[in-house]
Write a protein that holds these residues in place. Structure first.
Motif, PDB file in Angstrom:
ATOM      1  N   SER A  36       0.850  -1.283   0.001  1.00 16.49           N
ATOM      2  CA  SER A  36      -0.014   0.028   0.034  1.00 16.49           C
ATOM      3  C   SER A  36       0.927   1.287   0.046  1.00 16.49           C
ATOM      4  O   SER A  36       1.923   1.329   0.588  1.00 16.49           O
ATOM      5  N   LEU A  37       0.503   2.149  -0.867  1.00 21.59           N
ATOM      6  CA  LEU A  37       1.336   3.417  -1.011  1.00 21.59           C
ATOM      7  C   LEU A  37       0.546   4.702  -0.836  1.00 21.59           C
ATOM      8  O   LEU A  37      -0.743   4.607  -1.014  1.00 21.59           O
ATOM      9  N   LEU A  56       2.618  14.370  -5.293  1.00 23.14           N
ATOM     10  CA  LEU A  56       3.946  14.002  -4.510  1.00 23.14           C
ATOM     11  C   LEU A  56       3.568  12.488  -4.074  1.00 23.14           C
ATOM     12  O   LEU A  56       2.627  12.002  -3.619  1.00 23.14           O
ATOM     13  N   LEU A  57       4.689  11.697  -4.806  1.00 25.45           N
ATOM     14  CA  LEU A  57       4.689  10.344  -4.675  1.00 25.45           C
ATOM     15  C   LEU A  57       5.832   9.804  -4.058  1.00 25.45           C
ATOM     16  O   LEU A  57       7.035  10.543  -4.304  1.00 25.45           O
ATOM     17  N   PRO A  58       5.807   8.781  -3.378  1.00 27.57           N
ATOM     18  CA  PRO A  58       7.059   8.079  -2.676  1.00 27.57           C
ATOM     19  C   PRO A  58       8.053   7.578  -3.676  1.00 27.57           C
ATOM     20  O   PRO A  58       7.844   6.760  -4.409  1.00 27.57           O
ATOM     21  N   GLU A  59       8.931   8.121  -3.835  1.00 30.64           N
ATOM     22  CA  GLU A  59      10.202   7.885  -4.662  1.00 30.64           C
ATOM     23  C   GLU A  59       9.575   7.131  -6.122  1.00 30.64           C
ATOM     24  O   GLU A  59       8.942   8.236  -6.639  1.00 30.64           O
ATOM     25  N   SER A  60       9.862   6.245  -6.876  1.00 31.11           N
ATOM     26  CA  SER A  60       9.789   6.028  -8.051  1.00 31.11           C
ATOM     27  C   SER A  60       8.258   5.016  -8.159  1.00 31.11           C
ATOM     28  O   SER A  60       8.047   4.655  -9.288  1.00 31.11           O
ATOM     29  N   LEU A 109      -4.992  13.445   0.121  1.00 32.69           N
ATOM     30  CA  LEU A 109      -4.314  12.112   0.346  1.00 32.69           C
ATOM     31  C   LEU A 109      -4.398  11.477  -0.989  1.00 32.69           C
ATOM     32  O   LEU A 109      -5.982  11.329  -1.507  1.00 32.69           O
ATOM     33  N   LEU A 110      -3.760  10.566  -1.541  1.00 29.56           N
ATOM     34  CA  LEU A 110      -3.796   9.609  -2.690  1.00 29.56           C
ATOM     35  C   LEU A 110      -3.483   8.436  -2.301  1.00 29.56           C
ATOM     36  O   LEU A 110      -2.213   8.261  -1.678  1.00 29.56           O
ATOM     37  N   CYS A 111      -4.235   7.147  -2.316  1.00 29.44           N
ATOM     38  CA  CYS A 111      -3.938   5.913  -1.909  1.00 29.44           C
ATOM     39  C   CYS A 111      -3.853   5.010  -3.259  1.00 29.44           C
ATOM     40  O   CYS A 111      -4.828   5.192  -4.005  1.00 29.44           O
ATOM     41  N   TYR A 112      -2.879   4.041  -3.283  1.00 22.96           N
ATOM     42  CA  TYR A 112      -2.964   3.485  -4.412  1.00 22.96           C
ATOM     43  C   TYR A 112      -1.914   2.146  -4.142  1.00 22.96           C
ATOM     44  O   TYR A 112      -1.441   2.192  -2.924  1.00 22.96           O
ATOM     45  N   LEU A 113      -2.128   1.064  -4.879  1.00 23.70           N
ATOM     46  CA  LEU A 113      -1.173   0.001  -4.585  1.00 23.70           C
ATOM     47  C   LEU A 113       0.013  -0.035  -5.360  1.00 23.70           C
ATOM     48  O   LEU A 113      -0.010   0.526  -6.705  1.00 23.70           O
ATOM     49  N   LYS A 114       1.154  -0.620  -5.150  1.00 23.63           N
ATOM     50  CA  LYS A 114       2.254  -0.927  -5.818  1.00 23.63           C
ATOM     51  C   LYS A 114       1.895  -1.560  -6.999  1.00 23.63           C
ATOM     52  O   LYS A 114       0.931  -2.430  -7.354  1.00 23.63           O
ATOM     53  N   LYS A 115       2.745  -1.592  -8.086  1.00 22.50           N
ATOM     54  CA  LYS A 115       2.543  -2.190  -9.162  1.00 22.50           C
ATOM     55  C   LYS A 115       2.958  -3.763  -9.059  1.00 22.50           C
ATOM     56  O   LYS A 115       3.914  -4.076  -8.194  1.00 22.50           O
TER      57      LYS A 115
END
Length: 671
Positions: free
Chosen positions: A435-436, A455-459, A509-515
Motif C-alpha cells: 500500500s502506497l 507528491l509520490l514516494p520515490e519512483s 491524500l492519494l492511496c494506491y497499490l504498488k505495481k
C-alpha cells in the motif's frame, strides 16, 4: 460543580467556575493554587483577531452542566470523554454552565485558538438567586463597572476572548440604565484590553425589565445589541424572524446569531438530525447561527458509536454552511491529527504510554476529511485511535480494498497559504507491504496554469492513468527519522516545492497499490479483482526550505520545583507530589508549542546521568503549559533520586533529544 473547599491548597489542578459575587469582586480566584494551570497557552492567531464580515457560526457548549472530564486541566484517563474536533465549522465557541461566572477550561481554549476560533466564557444570573445577585451588582453604576472590570481581568489573564451575557431574570426598570452601562463598559474595556474580543447578549430580559424571550432582534432588545458585539436570539423563532432581525440590524446583520437548540425543544426545524433545516433558513436570510448543545449526540448515545455519530452530525452542518476556517495559512504548519484522546501515546513512532487518556489541549490541527473522489474503491478513511500513532494518540488511516488500477483520494486540509519562497514538505506513513500513499497539493489559478501537484514516494508511480490528471509530479525521498526506536514502522518522506506566487488551497491524500512487479506479494493483474489496502498518515509538516528550529541547551532554562510533599501509603510505599515550572532564562519561547514530561527513578546502582529510551525514563504527560503538577508519584524502595525531564517540542512538530532536555533533579527524602 463546586469550587475546591480550599483552593489555595496544592492538589490535582482543576477548572472550576466562580459561583458568587464575593469571590468575583475580591479577585481571590487569582490566589488559587489552580489558577496558573488554567491559563491558556495558545494565543488567538493574528489572522483571527478581526471578526469576519460574513455569516458566522457560534457554538454553545452546554454539556451535562459543564466541568466534567474537561475539568482535569492536565488531562484524564477517559479516552471516551466528550470533545469535538470540527473547529473548521465555527467561528466562536462559548463554554456554558449554570453558574454565575463560567470560566472555559484551558483545553477548550487551546484547541479552539489552534484553529482560529474565539472562546467566550459565560456570565449568568437565573432563578431567585440570580435576582439577588442582580440587586447587588446593579445597585449602582460604580458597582456595575467594577464587576465588569473583574470579568475583563479574568478573560485577559486566562487567555480567552470575551463573554456571553445571560441575565435571565426580570429586573426593575431602574436597573436597566445601570445594566446598559455594565454592558457598554464591559464591551469597550474588553476591546481595549483583548483585541478582537466579543461580548454577546443573550435574548432574555427586555429593555423594560421583563423576562420575555423575543426569539428575534427587535425594539425590545435592540438597545442591548447596540452597545455590544452581537445578540444570541432564543431558539423558538419563526420562519420570518431571521429576515426581520437582519433588517433591524442593518449593516450589523452578521452580529445577529439566531439560536438552534440541537435537543429540539421548540427550535425551528426540530434540531437533532434535522438541524440542517434551521441552518439552511439562516443561510438563506444571511444572518449568523448559534448552535446550542451539540453534546446531544454524546448524551443521547447516538449510534453506532460516538466517533461515527459525531462526524455524521457535524457533516450536516458542513453540508449547509460549508467550511468556515481555512488552514494552513501560515508557516510553519504541522499536524499529527491528534484529537486529544486515545488508548496509547507515542512520540516519534515510539509508544511511551499504553493507557487510555484524554486532554483537549493536545489537539493538533484537525483534518477536514471528505472522500470526494474514488475509482470503484471500497476504502474507508478514519482517525485511528487503536494502532500506534506517530505523535500523540491517533493517525489518519485508509483501509479497505483496491484494484490494481484503482485509487482513492480524500481531502485533508483547505488552506489559504500564500507561497513566497520555496518550502519543504515532510510526511510520515506507515503501511503494509503493497500500500502506497501520496499527497495532492492544489493551488489557485495562476498565469502558468499549474493547479495540482502530486507528491509520490520515490519512483512508485500508480499503474492507473491517474497521473495524467496532475500538472506536476514530484517524487519524494525517504528522509531521516527523529524516531526514538529503530524498530519504528513509520517512513518519512521529504520534498522541496517551489511555487512562488501561488496560493495553496488544498492538501489531500492519494492511496494506491504498488505495481505487481514491485509488490512484495503477488497482486493480481485483473482490473476486476481487489487486494487489501491499509496505510496511515501520522504527521505532515510544511516549512520554509532550509529553516529549522534550534533547541536551546538545557542550561538555557530555569526549572524549579515547589510545593514538594512526601507521603506513604498503608503498605509503606513512598510517594511525592510537587509543582514543576520552567521558562527560558532569556528570549521568547513562542517557537516551542508543547512539552513532554518524563521521570527517571534512579537507584543506587544506576548512573544518574544515564538517561535513554530503554525504559529508564517513564513518560508522565504532555502539556502545552510551562507548569505541571506531579501528584502522588510512587517511589519504589531503593530509589535515591528522581530526574524530571522536560522534553521541548517545537511548533513544527520536532522535539528535543531527551538527553539534552532541561532536568529537575530531586533527592528522595528519608532514603
Amino acid at each position: 460543580m463546586a469550587p475546591p473547599s480550599d483552593p489555595t491548597k496544592p492538589s490535582i489542578p482543576i477548572s472550576y467556575p466562580i459561583t458568587d459575587l464575593e469571590t468575583l469582586i475580591s479577585r481571590s480566584y487569582f490566589d488559587s493554587f489552580h489558577y496558573p494551570f488554567n491559563v491558556s497557552s495558545v494565543p488567538l492567531p493574528a489572522a483571527s483577531v478581526v471578526t469576519t464580515l460574513r455569516r458566522r457560526i457560534l457554538v454553545c457548549h452546554d454539556f451535562k452542566g459543564g466541568y466534567n472530564d474537561d475539568k482535569w486541566v492536565q488531562g484524564g484517563s477517559n479516552a471516551g470523554a466528550y470533545a469535538f474536533w470540527h473547529w473548521y465549522l465555527m467561528d466562536v465557541f462559548v463554554y456554558f454552565s449554570h453558574y454565575l461566572v463560567t470560566l472555559p477550561p484551558p483545553g477548550w481554549i487551546n484547541a479552539a485558538h489552534t484553529h482560529g476560533v474565539k472562546v467566550l466564557g459565560t456570565f449568568l444570573t437565573e432563578w431567585e438567586k440570580g435576582r439577588e445577585i442582580c440587586k447587588t451588582f446593579l445597585s449602582t453604576t460604580e458597582s456595575a463597572i467594577t464587576y465588569a472590570e473583574r470579568l475583563v481581568e479574568l478573560a485577559d489573564r486566562l487567555g480567552f476572548d470575551g463573554w456571553l451575557l445571560n441575565i435571565e431574570v426580570p429586573l426593575h426598570p431602574r436597573q436597566i440604565p445601570i445594566l446598559k452601562q455594565f454592558i457598554d463598559h464591559l464591551t469597550q474595556t474588553m476591546h481595549r484590553v483583548v483585541p478582537g474580543s466579543l461580548v454577546i447578549w443573550y435574548d432574555c430580559v427586555t429593555i423594560d425589565g421583563k423576562l420575555a424571550y423575543q426569539n428575534q432582534l427587535n425594539k425590545k432588545n435592540k438597545p442591548f445589541f447596540d452597545i455590544c458585539d452581537g445578540i444570541f436570539c432564543n431558539y423558538r423563532w419563526k420562519k420570518n424572524y431571521p429576515k426581520d432581525s437582519g433588517a433591524v440590524a442593518g449593516d450589523r446583520r452578521f452580529d445577529v446569531y439566531m439560536g438552534i437548540d440541537v435537543w429540539g425543544r421548540g427550535t425551528y426545524g426540530g434540531g437533532k438530525w434535522n438541524t440542517k433545516v434551521g441552518l439552511d433558513a439562516l443561510k438563506k436570510d444571511d444572518v449568523s447561527a448559534a448552535i446550542f448543545g451539540p453534546g446531544w449526540v454524546y448524551e443521547t448515545q447516538q449510534g453506532p458509536d460516538f466517533q461515527t455519530a459525531q462526524n455524521r452530525w457535524w457533516y450536516i452542518v458542513e453540508k449547509s454552511w460549508e467550511v468556515l476556517q481555512s488552514y494552513p495559512n501560515m508557516l510553519p504548519f504541522y499536524s499529527n491529527f491528534n484529537q486529544g484522546h486515545g488508548y496509547q501515546y507515542s512520540i516519534g513512532g515510539f509508544r511511551v504510554a499504553n493507557s487510555p487518556w484524554n486532554n483537549m489541549a493536545c489537539q493538533g490541527f484537525q483534518a477536514i476529511l471528505d472522500c470526494k473522489e474514488s475509482s470503484q474503491s471500497s476504502v474507508q478513511v478514519f482517525i485511528n485511535l487503536e494502532d500506534g500513532s506517530y505523535i500523540g494518540g491517533g493517525s489518519i488511516t485508509c483501509k479497505g480494498r483496491l484494484g490494481i488500477n484503482d485509487f482513492f483520494s480524500t481531502r485533508l486540509f483547505l488552506g489559504k497559504l500564500v507561497l513566497e519562497q520555496p518550502i519543504s514538505l515532510t510526511y510520515h506513513v506507515k503501511s503494509d507491504a503493497n500500500s502506497l500513499m501520496g499527497l495532492v497539493l492544489s493551488f489557485s489559478p495562476n498565469p502558468n496554469g499549474i493547479k495540482k501537484v502530486l507528491l509520490l514516494p520515490e519512483s512508485m508511480l500508480p499503474t492507473c492513468q491517474l497521473t495524467t490528471k496532475y500538472d506536476r509530479i514530484i517524487l519524494t525521498k525517504k528522509g531521516t527519522h527523529q524516531d526514538l526506536s529503530s524498530a519504528s514502522d513509520w517512513i518519512q518522506y521529504d520534498s522541496d516545492i517551489m511555487m512562488d506566487g501561488h496560493t495553496m488551497t488544498e492538501i489531500g491524500l492519494l492511496c494506491y497499490l504498488k505495481k505487481p512487479a514491485e509488490a512484495n506479494t503477488t497482486l493480481t493483474n485483473k482490473a476486476t479483482d481487489r487486494s487489501p489496502y491499509v496505510a496511515s498518515l501520522g504527521l505532515i509538516r510544511l516549512q520554509i526550505s532550509g529553516q529549522s528550529i534550534e533547541f536551546p541547551s538545557a542550561d538555557s532554562w530555569i526549572i524549579q520545583g515547589e510545593n514538594i510533599s512526601w507521603s506513604s501509603n498503608d503498605e509503606g510505599i513512598r510517594a511525592v507530589s510537587l509543582k514543576i515550572t520552567w521558562k527560558l532564562k532569556a528570549g521568547s519561547s513562542q517557537a516551542f508549542a508543547a512539552y513532554n514530561i518524563f521521570v527517571q527513578k534512579v537507584s543506587s546502582d544506576m548512573n544518574i546521568q544515564d538517561c535513554n529510551m530503554d525504559g529508564s525514563a517513564e513518560f508522565l504527560a504532555a502539556t502545552k503549559a510551562g507548569i505541571y503538577y506531579v501528584s502522588a508519584l510512587e517511589v519504589p524502595s531503593g530509589v535515591t533520586n528522581l530526574n524530571f525531564f522536560i522534553q521541548i517540542c517545537a511548533i513544527d512538530g520536532t522535539f528535543q533529544d531527551l538527553r539534552k532536555s532541561p532536568t529537575y533533579p530531586l533527592e528522595v527524602e528519608g532514603r
